[in-house]
Design a protein around this motif. Structure first.
Motif, PDB file in Angstrom:
ATOM      1  N   TRP A  96      44.228  40.157  48.676  1.00  0.00           N
ATOM      2  CA  TRP A  96      42.885  39.195  48.062  1.00  0.00           C
ATOM      3  C   TRP A  96      43.314  37.775  47.719  1.00  0.00           C
ATOM      4  O   TRP A  96      44.372  37.534  47.249  1.00  0.00           O
ATOM      5  CB  TRP A  96      42.346  40.006  47.051  1.00  0.00           C
ATOM      6  N   GLU A  97      42.297  37.021  48.136  1.00  0.00           N
ATOM      7  CA  GLU A  97      42.562  35.461  47.765  1.00  0.00           C
ATOM      8  C   GLU A  97      41.276  35.037  46.959  1.00  0.00           C
ATOM      9  O   GLU A  97      40.084  35.517  47.526  1.00  0.00           O
ATOM     10  CB  GLU A  97      42.798  34.601  48.912  1.00  0.00           C
ATOM     11  N   LYS A  98      41.249  34.037  46.333  1.00  0.00           N
ATOM     12  CA  LYS A  98      40.087  33.539  45.557  1.00  0.00           C
ATOM     13  C   LYS A  98      38.952  33.098  46.590  1.00  0.00           C
ATOM     14  O   LYS A  98      37.774  33.127  46.471  1.00  0.00           O
ATOM     15  CB  LYS A  98      40.394  32.412  44.669  1.00  0.00           C
ATOM     16  N   MET A 101      38.790  49.124  49.891  1.00  0.00           N
ATOM     17  CA  MET A 101      38.864  48.029  48.867  1.00  0.00           C
ATOM     18  C   MET A 101      39.986  47.565  48.677  1.00  0.00           C
ATOM     19  O   MET A 101      41.043  48.189  48.908  1.00  0.00           O
ATOM     20  CB  MET A 101      37.992  48.521  47.407  1.00  0.00           C
ATOM     21  N   THR A 102      40.093  46.613  47.923  1.00  0.00           N
ATOM     22  CA  THR A 102      41.414  46.132  47.423  1.00  0.00           C
ATOM     23  C   THR A 102      41.317  45.715  45.988  1.00  0.00           C
ATOM     24  O   THR A 102      40.232  45.596  45.410  1.00  0.00           O
ATOM     25  CB  THR A 102      41.879  44.637  48.445  1.00  0.00           C
ATOM     26  N   LEU A 103      42.351  45.030  45.188  1.00  0.00           N
ATOM     27  CA  LEU A 103      42.356  44.606  44.014  1.00  0.00           C
ATOM     28  C   LEU A 103      42.869  42.981  44.084  1.00  0.00           C
ATOM     29  O   LEU A 103      43.361  42.716  45.057  1.00  0.00           O
ATOM     30  CB  LEU A 103      43.359  45.619  43.002  1.00  0.00           C
ATOM     31  N   THR A 104      42.910  42.392  43.113  1.00  0.00           N
ATOM     32  CA  THR A 104      43.093  41.058  43.045  1.00  0.00           C
ATOM     33  C   THR A 104      44.734  40.722  43.115  1.00  0.00           C
ATOM     34  O   THR A 104      45.129  39.875  43.539  1.00  0.00           O
ATOM     35  CB  THR A 104      42.775  40.334  41.599  1.00  0.00           C
ATOM     36  N   SER A 105      45.360  41.988  42.707  1.00  0.00           N
ATOM     37  CA  SER A 105      46.958  42.102  42.889  1.00  0.00           C
ATOM     38  C   SER A 105      47.338  43.397  42.746  1.00  0.00           C
ATOM     39  O   SER A 105      46.717  44.444  42.376  1.00  0.00           O
ATOM     40  CB  SER A 105      47.497  41.386  41.830  1.00  0.00           C
ATOM     41  N   PRO A 106      48.538  43.645  43.663  1.00  0.00           N
ATOM     42  CA  PRO A 106      48.780  45.139  43.791  1.00  0.00           C
ATOM     43  C   PRO A 106      49.294  45.552  42.329  1.00  0.00           C
ATOM     44  O   PRO A 106      49.270  46.673  41.948  1.00  0.00           O
ATOM     45  CB  PRO A 106      50.161  45.051  44.624  1.00  0.00           C
ATOM     46  N   CYS A 163      30.403  47.570  38.602  1.00  0.00           N
ATOM     47  CA  CYS A 163      31.991  47.822  38.512  1.00  0.00           C
ATOM     48  C   CYS A 163      32.607  46.407  38.203  1.00  0.00           C
ATOM     49  O   CYS A 163      32.572  45.517  39.067  1.00  0.00           O
ATOM     50  CB  CYS A 163      32.561  48.551  39.529  1.00  0.00           C
ATOM     51  N   TYR A 164      33.403  46.144  37.343  1.00  0.00           N
ATOM     52  CA  TYR A 164      34.074  44.974  37.068  1.00  0.00           C
ATOM     53  C   TYR A 164      35.705  45.167  36.940  1.00  0.00           C
ATOM     54  O   TYR A 164      36.108  46.222  36.258  1.00  0.00           O
ATOM     55  CB  TYR A 164      33.481  44.464  35.706  1.00  0.00           C
ATOM     56  N   ASP A 165      36.363  44.356  37.502  1.00  0.00           N
ATOM     57  CA  ASP A 165      37.650  44.140  36.840  1.00  0.00           C
ATOM     58  C   ASP A 165      37.616  43.488  35.563  1.00  0.00           C
ATOM     59  O   ASP A 165      36.840  42.605  35.289  1.00  0.00           O
ATOM     60  CB  ASP A 165      38.460  43.043  37.936  1.00  0.00           C
ATOM     61  N   PRO A 166      38.353  44.279  34.514  1.00  0.00           N
ATOM     62  CA  PRO A 166      38.109  43.879  33.342  1.00  0.00           C
ATOM     63  C   PRO A 166      38.633  42.550  32.972  1.00  0.00           C
ATOM     64  O   PRO A 166      38.223  41.928  32.002  1.00  0.00           O
ATOM     65  CB  PRO A 166      38.784  44.814  32.255  1.00  0.00           C
ATOM     66  N   GLU A 167      39.664  41.886  33.831  1.00  0.00           N
ATOM     67  CA  GLU A 167      40.220  40.608  33.486  1.00  0.00           C
ATOM     68  C   GLU A 167      39.504  39.585  33.872  1.00  0.00           C
ATOM     69  O   GLU A 167      39.409  38.405  33.695  1.00  0.00           O
ATOM     70  CB  GLU A 167      41.651  40.611  34.116  1.00  0.00           C
ATOM     71  N   ILE A 168      38.316  39.858  34.736  1.00  0.00           N
ATOM     72  CA  ILE A 168      37.445  38.727  35.380  1.00  0.00           C
ATOM     73  C   ILE A 168      36.292  39.420  35.226  1.00  0.00           C
ATOM     74  O   ILE A 168      35.613  40.236  35.827  1.00  0.00           O
ATOM     75  CB  ILE A 168      37.873  38.623  36.914  1.00  0.00           C
ATOM     76  N   PRO A 169      35.286  38.242  34.726  1.00  0.00           N
ATOM     77  CA  PRO A 169      33.839  38.503  34.402  1.00  0.00           C
ATOM     78  C   PRO A 169      32.817  38.699  35.531  1.00  0.00           C
ATOM     79  O   PRO A 169      32.006  38.064  35.371  1.00  0.00           O
ATOM     80  CB  PRO A 169      33.388  37.589  33.291  1.00  0.00           C
ATOM     81  N   TRP A 205      31.977  43.658  43.831  1.00  0.00           N
ATOM     82  CA  TRP A 205      31.406  42.933  45.093  1.00  0.00           C
ATOM     83  C   TRP A 205      31.483  41.688  45.322  1.00  0.00           C
ATOM     84  O   TRP A 205      31.646  41.030  46.429  1.00  0.00           O
ATOM     85  CB  TRP A 205      29.909  43.828  45.309  1.00  0.00           C
ATOM     86  N   GLU A 206      30.986  40.827  44.307  1.00  0.00           N
ATOM     87  CA  GLU A 206      31.047  39.380  44.279  1.00  0.00           C
ATOM     88  C   GLU A 206      32.452  38.923  44.304  1.00  0.00           C
ATOM     89  O   GLU A 206      32.446  37.741  45.154  1.00  0.00           O
ATOM     90  CB  GLU A 206      30.237  38.674  43.063  1.00  0.00           C
ATOM     91  N   LEU A 207      33.362  39.642  43.800  1.00  0.00           N
ATOM     92  CA  LEU A 207      34.695  39.031  43.827  1.00  0.00           C
ATOM     93  C   LEU A 207      35.027  39.095  45.472  1.00  0.00           C
ATOM     94  O   LEU A 207      36.269  38.536  45.574  1.00  0.00           O
ATOM     95  CB  LEU A 207      35.525  40.009  43.051  1.00  0.00           C
ATOM     96  N   GLY A 208      34.843  39.964  46.084  1.00  0.00           N
ATOM     97  CA  GLY A 208      35.163  40.143  47.742  1.00  0.00           C
ATOM     98  C   GLY A 208      36.150  41.241  47.698  1.00  0.00           C
ATOM     99  O   GLY A 208      37.132  41.374  48.513  1.00  0.00           O
TER     100      GLY A 208
END
Length: 109
Positions: free
Chosen positions: A93-95, A53-58, A23-29, A33-36
């Motif tokens: 979420w933070e990098k 779970m969260t997303l990179t941004s609300p 499963c991928y966030d389409p904006e980030i390749p 899971w790996e994205l945290g």
């Protein structure tokens, strides 16, 4: 930050992790899971799976589609009785939450 895994069935947990890695966030390749983006994976005694779970941004453009698509994939795992994703934005979420594999993929290392 690594996801907290709560289960006595590590085989099913690994199947769930393997599914999350598709499963991928389409904006980030990089997979979610790996994205945290997964904070907690819990499989109870009856093999009901819950994910926090969260997303990179609300305001992430896939906020309405990624969680239900991921939940559907998790429901298809043999041995999982049910799957439910709960969204949270706390902590945000933070990098730094990405694992090394994601950092390498995105060129942060």
């Amino acid at each position: 930050m690594a996801a907290e895994i709560i289960t006595q069935n590590m085989e099913l947990a690994q199947k769930a992790i393997n599914t999350l890695k598709t499963c991928y966030d389409p904006e980030i390749p990089v997979d979610i899971w790996e994205l945290g983006l997964i904070y907690e994976l819990n499989i109870d005694i009856e093999n009901n799976l819950t994910i926090l779970m969260t997303l990179t941004s609300p305001s992430c453009p896939v906020a309405e589609t990624l969680p239900p698509e991921t939940e559907q994939k998790l429901r298809e795992i043999e041995g999982i009785k049910s799957a439910k994703i709960t969204m949270t934005y706390s902590p945000p979420w933070e990098k730094e939450m990405m694992n090394e594999e994601a950092e390498l993929e995105l060129g942060f290392m």
